[in-house]
Design a protein around this motif. Sequence first.
Motif: not given
Length: 328
Positions: A56-57, A294-295, A309-312, A319-321
């Motif tokens: 996640h950075g 994320s889970a 996951p990464t932030p992207q 966006q899709k869910h």
Amino acid sequence: MIPFLEKIKGNNFVVLGRAGMDLYPDPPGTKTEDATQFVAALGGSSANIAAALVKHGSQASLVTSVSDDAVGRFALNQLDKYGIDRRYVRQVSGEFRNSLALAETCLEDHQSVIYRNGAADFQMTVDCVEKVDYATFTALITTGTVFAAEPSRSAALHAINLAKQAGLPVIFDVDYRPYSWPSREVASKVYSKVAALSDIIIGNDEEFDFMAGGKGLGLEKAKNLATETKRVVVYKMGEKGAITFTDNNEIHTGIYPVKALKPTGAGDAFMGGFIAALANGLQIKECILRGSASAAIVVTKAGCAPAMPTPQELDEFLQKHPGPQKPD
């Protein structure tokens, strides 16, 4: 505004707990007893959380012990692969062994077999945690597994005290694993002590019930912990979502329904997404939802650390869910 949340924005975490090896029967769906090949990956709840944070950075440094053998060196190599700082990871010789998990990538009759006898990570000592320069970090994260045995238990409690002296918030993932503890009574007493020292506490309903001393008592326990002082307490309820207690508020959130491939890794992914969002200064509710998303992502993929996951990837998922279920 809760003061310690500002500190977390420094986005540099010291994490207490184990790094191990996970073995997955391959291909996904294979039962362990039928497997002819396995895929190896970084394992251990604390290492998984650190991997999630780095993806996640965030910056994350792990404090633990690993075995001075091939499996321990595998864990070290994996920490390097994910970019997790391991300057505070000690190798121990003798008969101590790294934790090993065999976890199937399936939902039906899922089997996870954990080997923890003579675990190397329980050899983390007071000397180990005193080597850490806590002033360079912005929060300490610990999972409940580090408190299950000595000398790790005393070392972790000492680390928490040192972190608090340095002004660091303490984040506690309850992560109760009965097989590691000598008794429920000892575990309940120790966990209650750690919770009282923590600023953020994350656990599921069964774990809070356990800390409270009986079934159905956990919700009140979580609420009381939050009102005793300015804490953030996340009470997870599986498919029913979560209730987060903070600053005299209750935040109810649902889960993101997905077609899961396996049940493992969700808790560690939640921690990574939630804490990284806090570090980015997002509102508590949004942080919880990013942890939940994320889970949801992790249970649709093989592995735990590799699936974080990464932030992207997280943003694309959101966006899709269609959105989280209405909380129960």
